[in-house]
Structure formats: structure tokens, C-alpha cells
Design an enzyme around this catalytic site. Structure first.
Site, PDB file in Angstrom:
ATOM      1  N   PRO A   9       0.835  -1.025   0.063  1.00  0.00           N
ATOM      2  CA  PRO A   9       0.306   0.179   0.081  1.00  0.00           C
ATOM      3  C   PRO A   9       0.789   0.825  -0.458  1.00  0.00           C
ATOM      4  CG  PRO A   9       0.306  -0.997   1.818  1.00  0.00           C
ATOM      5  CD  PRO A   9       0.746  -1.945   1.319  1.00  0.00           C
ATOM      6  N   MET A  10       0.613   2.045  -0.943  1.00  0.00           N
ATOM      7  CA  MET A  10       1.308   3.037  -1.360  1.00  0.00           C
ATOM      8  C   MET A  10       0.501   4.880  -1.194  1.00  0.00           C
ATOM      9  SD  MET A  10       4.694   2.461  -3.522  1.00  0.00           S
ATOM     10  CE  MET A  10       3.902   1.164  -3.976  1.00  0.00           C
TER      11      MET A  10
ATOM     12  N   GLN B 129      -6.510  -1.348   3.007  1.00  0.00           N
ATOM     13  CA  GLN B 129      -5.630  -1.498   4.920  1.00  0.00           C
ATOM     14  C   GLN B 129      -6.845  -0.166   4.868  1.00  0.00           C
ATOM     15  OE1 GLN B 129      -1.750   0.682   4.951  1.00  0.00           O
ATOM     16  NE2 GLN B 129      -1.559  -1.568   5.628  1.00  0.00           N
TER      17      GLN B 129
ATOM     18  N   CYS C 277       2.313   2.607   9.454  1.00  0.00           N
ATOM     19  CA  CYS C 277       3.737   4.295   8.575  1.00  0.00           C
ATOM     20  C   CYS C 277       3.686   4.737   9.766  1.00  0.00           C
ATOM     21  CB  CYS C 277       1.974   4.966   8.003  1.00  0.00           C
ATOM     22  SG  CYS C 277       2.328   6.659   7.228  1.00  0.00           S
TER      23      CYS C 277
ATOM     24  N   LYS D 109       0.461  -5.551   9.409  1.00  0.00           N
ATOM     25  CA  LYS D 109       1.020  -4.912   8.183  1.00  0.00           C
ATOM     26  C   LYS D 109       1.860  -4.161   9.188  1.00  0.00           C
ATOM     27  CE  LYS D 109       3.846  -2.994   4.072  1.00  0.00           C
ATOM     28  NZ  LYS D 109       4.375  -1.668   4.610  1.00  0.00           N
TER      29      LYS D 109
ATOM     30  N   HIS E 257       7.903  -4.208   7.693  1.00  0.00           N
ATOM     31  CA  HIS E 257       9.180  -2.878   6.906  1.00  0.00           C
ATOM     32  C   HIS E 257      10.558  -3.828   7.906  1.00  0.00           C
ATOM     33  CE1 HIS E 257      10.398  -0.008   4.461  1.00  0.00           C
ATOM     34  NE2 HIS E 257      11.043  -0.004   5.028  1.00  0.00           N
TER      35      HIS E 257
ATOM     36  N   GLY F 213      10.178  -3.769   1.966  1.00  0.00           N
ATOM     37  CA  GLY F 213      11.914  -3.013   2.442  1.00  0.00           C
ATOM     38  C   GLY F 213      12.755  -3.385   1.253  1.00  0.00           C
ATOM     39  N   ASP F 214      13.071  -2.165   0.283  1.00  0.00           N
ATOM     40  CA  ASP F 214      14.661  -2.180  -0.155  1.00  0.00           C
ATOM     41  C   ASP F 214      13.974  -3.820  -1.369  1.00  0.00           C
ATOM     42  OD1 ASP F 214      14.888   0.040   0.652  1.00  0.00           O
ATOM     43  OD2 ASP F 214      16.504  -0.938   1.934  1.00  0.00           O
TER      44      ASP F 214
ATOM     45  N   GLY G 171       7.037  -2.307  -2.617  1.00  0.00           N
ATOM     46  CA  GLY G 171       6.609  -1.135  -3.201  1.00  0.00           C
ATOM     47  C   GLY G 171       6.953   0.046  -4.486  1.00  0.00           C
TER      48      GLY G 171
END
Length: 328
Positions: free
Chosen positions: A18-19, A72, A102, A141, A171, A203-204, A226
């Protein structure tokens, strides 16, 4: 390679993160069309969702025929979280994800997002409220912890599993790291060891190589992508193919790439209306032109153009270079 969330298979176990302002319905559908085990909506504030604040329900729009879609939710009040969960379940969500990751100050300042990792008891009440409100699976998350002095993800994950959460995404950074440094995939292993439900590393992770490294370091059951999907909606399918030891599908190039971007633009215009749709789509246009190494002058022209028809007409010229870049 597949994982199961209740009775829902996530095959491949490669998920779209989710972004905010990015993973709207048009983008989720585009990523899903290439191949993804699950696509997750941008974070939706639970109270604003229930009270129908302008734009909030659009962020949660699902498309009732879509498969492997999660919405989400974020919030700090169990009552609002439960009501919002019931609402999005009614809209067609097959999975509801709770945001406790977040790091944005405007979110943590209201005791939502990763701020909940500082108050595990409140976090648990939220989880219990959402799980008790719906029949669909609930996932979570979060991050490794608030900071290096509070790395409590394994404990919170175990409590979440006991409360009924069916999958946990971690993350590999603390909240106080935001997005700086490198994600610590190895630290996710402690969460994997603390629970029996599937664990997803985040993450990454930007390509098949980093996905493989994250899985090896974390012992996780899958990965979530992401920022690596920005301008490259096909990358999840490429990661899935590598994990399954299949040939990776080629990225679209030349006319196929320009056509894909045009379809994404049209979908945004239809979803939001032409004026707003073009404004929302500009960030995607920027990433696509990054991929194509578009001439800077043409890039400025496109990103400042207000006529959607003119933007669409310029796309073939702007994106031709993508084929040359991929070939190189």
C-alpha cells in the site's frame, strides 16, 4: 511457491505494498494484470471512511470482480476501525489489512500507523475489534519497532496471531528510520520464528535479486514490493517468475510500453474524471518517463500539459526510449 490466507491462496507470494496516493484502483489493476498474489489499497483512514469524507471511499474502491485485493485501514479507535472494516467488506474486500507501519508524522501524531507499536495494548484492541467485525481474513502490516530501543515486532506479531490475524508483513526498518539506510531483512527472522501464520518481508525489494536475498535473510514466506513497482508495474511478475524458477517475462518496450502507459492514463481519467485524473496520474507519468529516459524538455511539456488528449498524443514520442534502455 504459494501461501494461504485463510481460504485465499496468494499465488505467487509477491504482494504490492500500500502506498499513499499511488496504489489506487487503476494502478492496482495494472499490476494485477501482469501477475501479483495480492494488491493492497493505499491506506484508508477508518473514521473518514465511515463519515464519507471526500475522496476517502475512492481510495478504497475495489471493483467487485477483482481478485486478490486487500484494503488497508488505519486508525486509533477500535469502534471506527470495526465500522470501517464492515463497510469495506460490504464493498467487496476479500482481505482487510491493518496499518501499524506508516511512519508519517501526520499519522503517528494521531496515534495511528507505527505509533501503535509504542502501545501494544491499544494495538491489540484494534486488532480484536477488526477481527471480530468481519468474516474475511484480517492481516497486519508493521515495522520492526518504534526505534532501536523498542524492537517489539516479534511480541506484537505473536499477540496479533492469537487475536486472529492471518498474515503479517514486516517492513525491515523501525519507525524512526523512516526510509533511511537499508532494510534489515535478517531482523524479520525473529518475527517468522514467533508465529505460525505466513510472514511477508518488505523494504528495499525492487527486483528478483533483492527478493531472493530478502527471503534468504528473513526466512519469510513471501515478499511485498513498494517503491520498486513505481514506473515498473511488471516487476512483481518478474520476481514471481524468478522465485518459481521460471523464465522472467520481458518488460514491455517501444509501442507496447507506450500503449500500457496510455491505458493506465485512460483508466485514471475514467476513475477520477479528466481534470483530477490527469493530476493524479502525473506522478506515474514521471516514473514512466524516468524508465524511458525521456528528453527533459519533452518531460516538462508533458508534466505541465493540462489537456489529457495532448498528453496521450505525446506519449509515443516520450516513451520510445524505453526499448533502447531495456535492451542496453
Amino acid at each position: 511457491m504459494s501461501i494461504q490466507v485463510a481460504d485465499i491462496p496468494l499465488d505467487p507470494p509477491v504482494l504490492l505494498a500500500p502506498m499513499a496516493g499511488i496504489t489506487d484502483l487503476p494502478f492496482r489493476r495494472l499490476v494485477a494484470s501482469f501477475g501479483a498474489g495480492l494488491v493492497v489499497s493505499e491506506m484508508v483512514a477508518s473514521q473518514e471512511m465511515v463519515q464519507a469524507r471526500p475522496g476517502v471511499r475512492e481510495r478504497a474502491a475495489l471493483g467487485l470482480d477483482d481478485q486478490a485485493t486487500a484494503v488497508q485501514l488505519a486508525g486509533r479507535d477500535p469502534r471506527w476501525m470495526a465500522e470501517a472494516a464492515r463497510m469495506v467488506e460490504g464493498l467487496g474486500a476479500r482481505i482487510i489489512d491493518i496499518n501499524m507501519g506508516c511512519p508519517a508524522r501526520k499519522v503517528t501524531g494521531g496515534m495511528s500507523g507505527s505509533a501503535l507499536m509504542r502501545d501494544p495494548d491499544r494495538a491489540l484492541r484494534l486488532i480484536e475489534a477488526v477481527v471480530g467485525a468481519v468474516r474475511v481474513p484480517v492481516t497486519l502490516k508493521m515495522r520492526l519497532g518504534w526505534d532501536e530501543g523498542m524492537l517489539n515486532a516479534p511480541d506484537l506479531a505473536a499477540r496479533a496471531e492469537s487475536a486472529g490475524v492471518r498474515l503479517i508483513t514486516i517492513h525491515g526498518r523501525t519507525r524512526c528510520q523512516f526510509y533511511s539506510g537499508r532494510a534489515d531483512w535478517a531482523a524479520i527472522r525473529a518475527v517468522k520464528q514467533a508465529v505460525a501464520v505466513p510472514v511477508i518481508a518488505n523494504g528495499d525489494i525492487v527486483d528478483a535479486t533483492s527478493a531472493g536475498a530478502a527471503l534468504a535473510a528473513s526466512g519469510a514466506d513471501g515478499v511485498m514490493v513498494g517503491r520498486g513497482a513505481q514506473g515498473r508495474p511488471w516487476v512483481l511478475a518478474q520476481i514471481a517468475a524468478r522465485l518459481a524458477d521460471r523464465p522472467q517475462p520481458d518488460a514491455p518496450v517501444g509501442g507496447a510500453f507506450a500503449g500500457m502507459v496510455a491505458q493506465h492514463c485512460e483508466a485514471s481519467l475514467t476513475f477520477y474524471g479528466r481534470a483530477l485524473g490527469l493530476r493524479v496520474f502525473r506522478k506515474h507519468l514521471g516514473w514512466y518517463m524516468d524508465e524511458a529516459a525521456t528528453d527533459p524538455g519533452l518531460r516538462r511539456t508533458i508534466l505541465t500539459e493540462r489537456d489529457p488528449a495532448r498528453v496521450l498524443a505525446l506519449l509515443p514520442e516520450a516513451l520510445d526510449g524505453h526499448g533502447e534502455r531495456v535492451a542496453a
